[in-house]
Design a protein around this motif. Structure first.
Motif, PDB file in Angstrom:
ATOM      1  N   ALA A 193      -5.154   8.400   1.353  1.00 39.89           N
ATOM      2  CA  ALA A 193      -4.944   8.127   2.771  1.00 39.89           C
ATOM      3  C   ALA A 193      -4.291   6.759   2.900  1.00 39.89           C
ATOM      4  CB  ALA A 193      -6.271   8.162   3.517  1.00 39.89           C
ATOM      5  N   ASP A 194      -2.952   6.769   3.070  1.00 34.87           N
ATOM      6  CA  ASP A 194      -2.247   5.503   3.320  1.00 34.87           C
ATOM      7  C   ASP A 194      -2.573   5.079   4.745  1.00 34.87           C
ATOM      8  OD1 ASP A 194      -0.587   3.302   3.025  1.00 34.87           O
ATOM      9  OD2 ASP A 194       1.223   4.392   3.603  1.00 34.87           O
ATOM     10  N   LEU A 195      -2.772   3.779   4.933  1.00 36.56           N
ATOM     11  CA  LEU A 195      -3.272   3.276   6.214  1.00 36.56           C
ATOM     12  C   LEU A 195      -2.490   2.051   6.660  1.00 36.56           C
ATOM     13  CD1 LEU A 195      -7.070   3.426   5.329  1.00 36.56           C
ATOM     14  CD2 LEU A 195      -5.892   4.887   6.978  1.00 36.56           C
ATOM     15  N   PRO A 196      -2.567   1.740   7.969  1.00 30.09           N
ATOM     16  CA  PRO A 196      -2.074   0.429   8.395  1.00 30.09           C
ATOM     17  C   PRO A 196      -2.877  -0.665   7.692  1.00 30.09           C
ATOM     18  CG  PRO A 196      -2.539   1.845  10.304  1.00 30.09           C
ATOM     19  CD  PRO A 196      -3.111   2.526   9.097  1.00 30.09           C
TER      20      PRO A 196
ATOM     21  N   THR B  20       4.277  -2.042   8.987  1.00 31.01           N
ATOM     22  CA  THR B  20       5.203  -0.916   8.876  1.00 31.01           C
ATOM     23  C   THR B  20       4.460   0.400   9.111  1.00 31.01           C
ATOM     24  OG1 THR B  20       6.659  -2.117   7.369  1.00 31.01           O
ATOM     25  CG2 THR B  20       6.747   0.286   7.283  1.00 31.01           C
ATOM     26  N   THR B  21       3.336   0.566   8.440  1.00 29.15           N
ATOM     27  CA  THR B  21       2.548   1.798   8.591  1.00 29.15           C
ATOM     28  C   THR B  21       1.712   1.713   9.859  1.00 29.15           C
ATOM     29  OG1 THR B  21       2.431   2.012   6.192  1.00 29.15           O
ATOM     30  CG2 THR B  21       0.854   3.306   7.477  1.00 29.15           C
ATOM     31  N   ARG B  22       1.863   2.729  10.718  1.00 32.36           N
ATOM     32  CA  ARG B  22       1.150   2.706  11.995  1.00 32.36           C
ATOM     33  C   ARG B  22       0.123   3.809  12.129  1.00 32.36           C
ATOM     34  NH1 ARG B  22       6.414   1.643  15.737  1.00 32.36           N
ATOM     35  NH2 ARG B  22       6.527  -0.631  15.501  1.00 32.36           N
TER      36      ARG B  22
ATOM     37  N   LYS C 236       0.826  -1.219   0.000  1.00 32.85           N
ATOM     38  CA  LYS C 236       0.000   0.000   0.000  1.00 32.85           C
ATOM     39  C   LYS C 236       0.857   1.265   0.000  1.00 32.85           C
ATOM     40  CE  LYS C 236      -1.983  -1.296   3.819  1.00 32.85           C
ATOM     41  NZ  LYS C 236      -1.244  -2.593   3.910  1.00 32.85           N
ATOM     42  N   SER C 237       1.853   1.289   0.876  1.00 33.38           N
ATOM     43  CA  SER C 237       2.673   2.502   0.992  1.00 33.38           C
ATOM     44  C   SER C 237       3.547   2.692  -0.245  1.00 33.38           C
ATOM     45  CB  SER C 237       3.551   2.427   2.250  1.00 33.38           C
ATOM     46  OG  SER C 237       2.741   2.352   3.403  1.00 33.38           O
ATOM     47  N   THR C 238       4.095   1.611  -0.760  1.00 33.50           N
ATOM     48  CA  THR C 238       4.887   1.697  -1.994  1.00 33.50           C
ATOM     49  C   THR C 238       4.019   2.255  -3.126  1.00 33.50           C
ATOM     50  OG1 THR C 238       6.025  -0.306  -1.250  1.00 33.50           O
ATOM     51  CG2 THR C 238       6.447   0.393  -3.500  1.00 33.50           C
TER      52      THR C 238
HETATM   53 MG    MG Z   1       2.395   0.678   4.694  1.00 38.69          MG
END
Ligand code: MG
Ligand code: GTP
Length: 286
Positions: free
Chosen positions: A56-59, A37-39, A16-18
């Motif tokens: 909106a990047d999310l956990p 990784t994403t908190r 997701k973050s990438t």
């Molecule tokens: Mg992430």
């Protein structure tokens, strides 16, 4: 001018973050091969001549285990209000299974367009991608399905066009030069945490958090917090070699972000059970 918000949902580690970084054309969120990784929720902003797409990047969706993961899941649950669409990310490299179906149940119940990104198709055979596309399609009534590689950039422009077409007319919510809503100190702390995640394994990455203690013109002092003495020993390394390596890897990105050179001082500290401590989580903004 079109503008609006899109929530990014999916299992931990699907990319997701990438993908948010690729869609925004630069680094917004830290990335690692360790799940969770994403908190926190991070807005990544993609600007065009006639659009502003705020992702909106999310956990990742998960079963909460402690106060930290409980808060992370709460962040996910409350992220679907006031968005125009959901970007549902799946990994083509893994079996599309119960975890994805659980998330599908949630996102397809929202009454929002769901755009599926079938990520990590790089180096996969066409037949395998077709199979995974079919499995992804079976999850629910999607608006569009894009096989992409966040890593190589394959399929990213098409996905971005798809998402911006779903946005209503509206203003720019953020200035064009802003790529994320994360304050500078938190961005710096995240960069340090990213390098620490890369260099550790098993339970250790989950026990790490980073707080910036001091940031001025010349000095950046940050604490790397872990939960136990043995974790501290790992993070410090033989003769300080590990913490030194974290600093060496983080420094170029931090200096690029700040636009200046800094004296970087990293201190490893034990903060027992910080993941279960509401006050610490509050202070870290988690
Ligand atoms: Mg992430
Ligand atoms: N081969 C390949 N790997 C990818 C791709 N996108 C992401 N990855 C890798 O997948 C791992 C997880 O990436 P992240 O972006 O941190 O995943 P995430 O979904 O944000 O993970 P959480 O924040 O933990 O939920 C990293 O090792 C990435 O390099 C891709 O398109 N292809």
């Amino acid at each position: 001018m079109r503008s609006g918000f899109v929530a990014v949902a999916g299992r931990p580690n699907v990319g997701k973050s990438t993908l948010v970084n690729a869609l925004c054309g630069g680094k917004v969120a830290i990335v690692s091969d360790k799940p969770q990784t994403t908190r926190r929720r991070i807005f990544g902003i993609a600007n065009g001549d006639d659009y502003q797409l705020v992702l909106a990047d999310l956990p990742g969706f998960q079963r909460p285990l402690d106060a930290l993961t409980e808060r992370m899941q709460h962040t996910v649950d409350s992220a679907f209000e006031d968005v125009e669409a959901v970007l549902f990310v799946l990994s083509a490299r893994e079996r599309i299974g119960a975890g994805d179906r659980f998330i599908a149940k949630r996102v397809y119940a929202l009454d929002l367009p769901v755009v599926i990104a079938l990520n990590k198709v790089d180096r996969l055979k066409a037949g395998h991608i077709a199979q995974q596309m079919q499995a992804a399609a079976n999850l629910g009534n999607f608006h569009a399905l894009h096989p992409v590689s966040a890593k190589t950039g394959d399929g990213i422009p098409g996905l971005r066009d798809e998402l911006t077409a779903l946005l209503p007319e509206g203003p720019r919510y953020f200035p064009v030069e802003q790529r994320s809503d994360l304050p500078l100190e938190l961005q710096v702390a995240e960069l340090v945490r990213e390098k620490a995640l890369w260099l550790t394994k098993d339970e250790v990455p989950h026990a790490i958090t980073v707080e910036v203690d001091e940031l001025d013109e010349k000095v950046l002092r940050a604490n790397i917090l872990v939960e136990t003495d043995s974790q501290k020993q790992i993070l410090v390394g033989k003769g300080g070699s590990m913490v030194k390596q974290i600093g060496t890897r983080a420094r170029p990105e931090i200096e690029a972000l700040l636009g200046r050179t800094v004296f970087l001082e990293l201190v490893v500290k034990v903060r027992p059970r910080w993941r279960r401590d509401a006050a610490t989580l509050e202070r870290l903004g988690l």
